[in-house]
Structure formats: C-alpha cells, structure tokens
Design a protein around this motif. Structure first.
Motif, mmCIF file in Angstrom:
data_model
loop_
_atom_site.group_PDB
_atom_site.id
_atom_site.type_symbol
_atom_site.label_atom_id
_atom_site.label_comp_id
_atom_site.label_asym_id
_atom_site.label_seq_id
_atom_site.Cartn_x
_atom_site.Cartn_y
_atom_site.Cartn_z
ATOM 1 N N ASN A 160 0.796 -1.079 0.012
ATOM 2 C CA ASN A 160 0.189 0.334 -0.288
ATOM 3 C C ASN A 160 0.531 1.015 0.246
ATOM 4 N N GLU A 321 -6.975 -3.364 3.460
ATOM 5 C CA GLU A 321 -7.807 -2.360 3.156
ATOM 6 C C GLU A 321 -7.294 -2.063 4.966
ATOM 7 N N THR A 322 -7.193 -0.678 4.797
ATOM 8 C CA THR A 322 -6.893 0.450 6.366
ATOM 9 C C THR A 322 -7.698 -0.727 7.038
ATOM 10 N N ARG A 323 -9.526 -0.578 7.542
ATOM 11 C CA ARG A 323 -9.647 -2.035 8.450
ATOM 12 C C ARG A 323 -9.313 -3.137 9.395
ATOM 13 N N THR A 325 -5.769 -3.810 7.972
ATOM 14 C CA THR A 325 -4.863 -3.772 8.791
ATOM 15 C C THR A 325 -4.114 -3.327 9.433
#
Length: 366
Positions: A160, A321-323, A325
C-alpha cells in the motif's frame, strides 16, 4: 499406547468416496452436480458429508505418520499438506475465467486471522478450562511471531505504500524480490525448526519421543491415503465453493464471506489436531500447528501465486484495506502478550476469540 494400532474403516472409505464423487460429477451425461433444485440440494448434503469425512481421514493419516516421524516433523507435515491444498485452490480460482485478483490477499489474511485468533483462542480456552494453566516454549513462540510479523508486513501491508506502482499492487521487480526473500526467510525458519534449534518447538524432554511407532505397512498405507485424502479435498473444495457462493448469495453476505468459509474448511485438519493436542495438555503442539500454518501460508502461497500471475500476466492485489490492517496489527500486538510469558489461561483465549469474532463480524458487516 497409541490409539492408531489399526485403521478405522472411515479412514479409507471417505477418501475413496471423495474421488468417486468427483469423477461422477465430471461426467456430463450423468448430470450430477449442485443446482437450485431438490436433487441439487441433496447433492450438496452428500458433498458436505463426504468432504468433512475426507478431511478427518486426512487428520487421522497425518497423525499416524507423525507418530512414526516424531515432532516437530509431524506437525510440519500436516501444515505443509494443508498449504498445498490452499495453493492449489487459490491458483485454480485466481487463474480461471473469472479471475479474482484479491483472492490470494483475502485468503492469506483470513488464514492468519483464523489461526492466530480463532484456533489459538479456542485451544487456549479449552486447555485453560481443563488444566487452569498450560506451558509452552517462549523461545519457539517468539521465533514464530518474529518471522510471521515480517512476512505479513511485507506481503499484506507494504504494497500500500510503494511508489513505483500505485498501491495495493507491487511492480514486477518488487513482487519478485518479495517472493525471493519470503521463500528464503521461510526456508531458514524450517531449518531452525527441524534441525538447528529443534528443542525450541518441543514442550518437554519427552515430547519428541514416540511411545508407539506404527508398523511399516500401516505407515506406508497412511502415507498413500493421506495423499489421496488431500487430492480428494482439493477436488471437492472446488464444488464446495459453488455451494458456499449460493449460500452467501441467499443470505446476502459479501463476496469475502465465501473465502472465509473455504479457508475454514481447508484449516479444519489443523484445527482438529490442534484442539485435540490442547485437550491432552500439549499446548506446544497446538501452537506449532497454528502459528506454523500462518507462516506456511504466507511463505509458500504468496510466492507460488506470484509466479503464476507473472507467467500468465495476471494482476495480483496484495495490500490490505485500512480496516483489515488495523485488525492484523492488533492481532500481532495481542499475540506478543499472549506468547510472552510461557503460560496461558482462559482470559488469553477469550481475548483472541473476541478478536476473531470482530473479524467475522466485519466480514459480514464491512
């Protein structure tokens, strides 16, 4: 004395039925397969029974072989067997007509969350309820975690934040480099686990000894049937994924739900073996199976899929995705605390199960 002094009938019947069921479904004239009809639903029920029976047969044969070759080679055998199934499934689905570029990422992430939270949590909780506290080798657990954190970071988070290509995708050179260092690191880990520091992964002086070694004939038969069982699971899991997709669509679940269900199926052999070990007060074996499967998933699956996608000019999405991660980082932080003392209790198990519940809930309600 081991319970594996003879072979139960189910240990060879289910693998044979798995191969037979796959063969008959591949004959178009018979018209056997999953459909949204009463006959199709009956096929789905038969498929589930045979599939789960074959998975448990694989567990039996792996345990027979493990008793002959000892620890930690026995748990390593089961871990690598399950990883072979996983690689075959991911490659088949990703490289099919309707390619899914995020499948490898989603599957690897699901496996890490399932084993590091769900499997570890249930093993610690069950063992804690039965024995209050259980011991394990802190040094071995630290080796697992150090390698796992590095592999997960460079394969699931770092894509990312690269600049050569926009995330969450590695460039060809980056993917090649990461694949090489991943294989090298996992290879050195295997050398450490099985040769250099084998004692790190054995709970006590007697844990690596066998009080019973299966006869040579039984050992060879189990080896052959383990291979047949694994092949049968791979073949039927493709059919099973169709049933799961239909079920997910019926309840309105997101596409990622199907990947989690298939991952749960693939991890069932290790889950059964790990839970049985925890009930026998051998938490070390449970940890070897759980954390070892996470390492094998990243260390072998990512490079194998990377090679396949490169040769066939497919797109491979790796960055989370950020969540997700955040969930991964939380899992590692809690794991460092859980495996930092060498002793566990029911609270540690419950904490991991709560994180597993959060992961499943976020899959269903993203």
């Amino acid at each position: 004395m081991s319970a594996h002094t003879h072979m139960p009938r189910s240990a060879w019947v289910y693998p044979a039925l798995a191969i037979l069921l796959y063969i008959v479904t591949e004959i178009p004239a018979l018209g056997i397969g999953f459909t949204h009809t009463p006959a199709g639903l009956a096929f789905a029920a038969v498929l589930l029974v045979i599939l789960f029976g074959t998975v448990f047969a694989a567990v039996h044969h792996a345990e027979v072989i493990a008793e002959r070759i000892g620890e930690p080679y026995g748990t390593l055998l089961l871990t690598l067997s399950v990883t072979i199934i996983e690689v075959a499934l991911i490659a088949t689905i990703m490289l099919g007509e309707n390619g899914v570029p995020t499948l490898a990422r989603d599957t690897v992430f699901a496996v890490v969350m399932i084993v590091c939270n769900g499997l570890v949590g249930i093993c610690i909780l069950v063992g804690g309820l039965r024995y209050r506290e259980q011991d394990f080798q802190v040094t071995g657990a630290n080796v697992y975690l150090s390698v796992l954190i590095v592999l997960a970071t460079i394969t699931l988070i770092l894509p990312n934040y690269t600049e050569t290509t926009p995330g969450p995708v590695y460039s060809a050179s980056q993917l090649g480099f990461v694949s090489v260092v991943t294989i090298v690191l996992y290879g050195v880990f295997l050398y450490t686990q099985t040769i250099r520091h084998r004692d790190y992964f054995i709970a006590g002086a007697g844990e690596g000894e066998r009080d019973y070694a299966p006869a040579g004939r039984l050992f060879l038969i189990s080896g052959s049937l383990l291979l047949v069982s694994l092949v049968g699971v791979v073949m039927l899991a493709k059919k099973f994924s169709l049933v799961v997709d239909a079920g997910a669509a019926a309840i309105g679940a997101p596409p990622a739900f199907a990947g989690v269900v298939v991952a749960l199926l693939i991890l069932l052999p290790e889950g059964v073996a790990a839970l049985a070990a925890a009930r026998k007060n051998d938490l070390q074996k449970s940890i070897n199976l759980a954390l070892g499967s996470s390492l094998a998933t990243i260390g072998l699956t990512v490079p194998a899929v990377a090679i396949a996608t490169y040769l066939l000019d497919k797109r491979l999405v790796l960055g989370l995705e950020t969540r997700d991660t955040m969930l991964l980082i939380m899992t590692f932080l809690v794991s460092l605390a859980t495996f930092g003392t060498g002793r566990t209790n029911i609270l540690y198990g419950l904490v991991h199960l709560v994180m597993f519940a959060v992961f499943i809930f976020m899959v269903l309600v993203p």
